[in-house]
Design a protein around this motif. Structure first.
Motif, PDB file in Angstrom:
ATOM      1  N   ARG A 124     114.435  70.807 -29.070  1.00  0.00           N
ATOM      2  CA  ARG A 124     115.011  69.617 -29.529  1.00  0.00           C
ATOM      3  C   ARG A 124     116.223  69.313 -28.774  1.00  0.00           C
ATOM      4  NH1 ARG A 124     113.861  68.219 -35.502  1.00  0.00           N
ATOM      5  NH2 ARG A 124     114.012  66.084 -35.216  1.00  0.00           N
ATOM      6  N   ARG A 125     117.021  69.980 -28.693  1.00  0.00           N
ATOM      7  CA  ARG A 125     118.439  69.627 -27.985  1.00  0.00           C
ATOM      8  C   ARG A 125     117.948  69.496 -26.316  1.00  0.00           C
ATOM      9  NH1 ARG A 125     120.256  73.823 -31.254  1.00  0.00           N
ATOM     10  NH2 ARG A 125     120.117  75.453 -29.705  1.00  0.00           N
ATOM     11  N   ARG A 180     116.773  66.200 -26.321  1.00  0.00           N
ATOM     12  CA  ARG A 180     117.572  64.992 -26.728  1.00  0.00           C
ATOM     13  C   ARG A 180     118.278  64.833 -25.384  1.00  0.00           C
ATOM     14  NH1 ARG A 180     119.001  63.086 -31.126  1.00  0.00           N
ATOM     15  NH2 ARG A 180     118.336  64.818 -32.186  1.00  0.00           N
ATOM     16  N   ILE A 235     115.999  63.243 -22.302  1.00  0.00           N
ATOM     17  CA  ILE A 235     115.593  61.962 -22.753  1.00  0.00           C
ATOM     18  C   ILE A 235     116.700  60.637 -22.372  1.00  0.00           C
ATOM     19  CG2 ILE A 235     114.753  60.075 -24.721  1.00  0.00           C
ATOM     20  CD1 ILE A 235     113.052  62.386 -25.608  1.00  0.00           C
ATOM     21  N   ALA A 236     118.004  61.208 -23.004  1.00  0.00           N
ATOM     22  CA  ALA A 236     119.056  60.514 -22.778  1.00  0.00           C
ATOM     23  C   ALA A 236     119.403  60.094 -21.334  1.00  0.00           C
ATOM     24  CB  ALA A 236     120.167  61.087 -23.616  1.00  0.00           C
ATOM     25  N   ALA A 283     112.738  57.431 -23.349  1.00  0.00           N
ATOM     26  CA  ALA A 283     112.329  57.502 -24.455  1.00  0.00           C
ATOM     27  C   ALA A 283     110.828  56.633 -24.838  1.00  0.00           C
ATOM     28  CB  ALA A 283     113.280  56.819 -25.588  1.00  0.00           C
ATOM     29  N   VAL A 326     112.013  63.148 -30.968  1.00  0.00           N
ATOM     30  CA  VAL A 326     113.430  63.127 -30.309  1.00  0.00           C
ATOM     31  C   VAL A 326     113.577  61.535 -29.770  1.00  0.00           C
ATOM     32  CG1 VAL A 326     114.907  64.104 -28.689  1.00  0.00           C
ATOM     33  CG2 VAL A 326     113.455  65.504 -30.191  1.00  0.00           C
ATOM     34  N   GLU A 381     114.751  59.157 -32.247  1.00  0.00           N
ATOM     35  CA  GLU A 381     116.177  59.495 -32.747  1.00  0.00           C
ATOM     36  C   GLU A 381     117.206  59.000 -31.692  1.00  0.00           C
ATOM     37  OE1 GLU A 381     114.766  63.300 -35.475  1.00  0.00           O
ATOM     38  OE2 GLU A 381     115.926  63.580 -33.630  1.00  0.00           O
ATOM     39  N   VAL A 382     116.882  59.269 -30.474  1.00  0.00           N
ATOM     40  CA  VAL A 382     117.518  59.019 -29.464  1.00  0.00           C
ATOM     41  C   VAL A 382     117.895  57.338 -29.231  1.00  0.00           C
ATOM     42  CG1 VAL A 382     117.763  58.951 -26.952  1.00  0.00           C
ATOM     43  CG2 VAL A 382     117.304  61.001 -27.923  1.00  0.00           C
ATOM     44  N   THR A 383     116.988  56.529 -29.528  1.00  0.00           N
ATOM     45  CA  THR A 383     117.037  55.297 -29.449  1.00  0.00           C
ATOM     46  C   THR A 383     117.515  54.656 -30.771  1.00  0.00           C
ATOM     47  OG1 THR A 383     114.677  54.969 -30.131  1.00  0.00           O
ATOM     48  CG2 THR A 383     115.350  55.036 -27.673  1.00  0.00           C
ATOM     49  N   THR A 423     116.245  60.052 -38.172  1.00  0.00           N
ATOM     50  CA  THR A 423     115.844  61.539 -37.959  1.00  0.00           C
ATOM     51  C   THR A 423     114.650  61.962 -38.690  1.00  0.00           C
ATOM     52  OG1 THR A 423     118.249  61.912 -37.993  1.00  0.00           O
ATOM     53  CG2 THR A 423     116.665  63.765 -38.334  1.00  0.00           C
TER      54      THR A 423
END
Length: 143
Positions: A18-19, A22, A25-26, A31, A101, A104-106, A110
């Motif tokens: 997940r980390r 994240r 994707i960032a 995303a 994820v 969440e990133v966008t 959560t």
């Protein structure tokens, strides 16, 4: 294929993946395509036959080559970077986690993620995704 054993070690790998997702994707600003990958892997589920669904089969060329899946090889390749670091995680879990994820990133909420999906090498036939042009009624009948 057998379902993964979702024990403490598997859950730790999910957290690490997940980390990594994240960060990926960032960094890659991918995303939308990751969310699309999760949807296209899951969206083939047929309730009447209990086939398809989020089983990682979209990684097979036979399936990612479907017209509706055009361009998803990019997301699959991104996911391979994470899979290489976390080989214990199933593709099915990885692709759905990538979608979670991405939301969440966008800035979305959560989302609780429940792992345990099994991988399949059996690809669904083209045309199994719900037809968005048919509206809500069509989609709800697919469930």
């Amino acid at each position: 294929m057998a379902a993964p054993i979702v024990d403490a070690d598997y859950l730790k790998e999910i957290d690490k993946a997940r980390r990594d997702l994240r960060a990926l994707i960032a960094c890659k600003d991918c995303a939308p395509i990751m969310l699309r990958l999760a949807w296209h892997d899951a969206g083939t589920y047929d309730a009447s036959t209990k086939t398809g669904g989020p089983n990682g089969s979209i990684r097979n060329e036979e399936e990612y080559s479907h017209g509706a899946n055009s361009g998803l090889k990019i997301a699959l390749d991104f996911c391979e970077q994470v899979k290489a670091k976390h080989p214990k995680i199933t593709y099915a879990d990885l692709y759905q986690l990538a979608g979670v994820v991405a939301v969440e990133v966008t800035g979305g909420p959560t989302i609780d993620f429940v792992p345990g999906r099994r991988d399949s090498m059996v690809s669904t036939k083209e045309g199994r995704l719900p037809d968005a042009k048919q509206g809500d009624t069509y989609f709800l009948n697919c469930l």
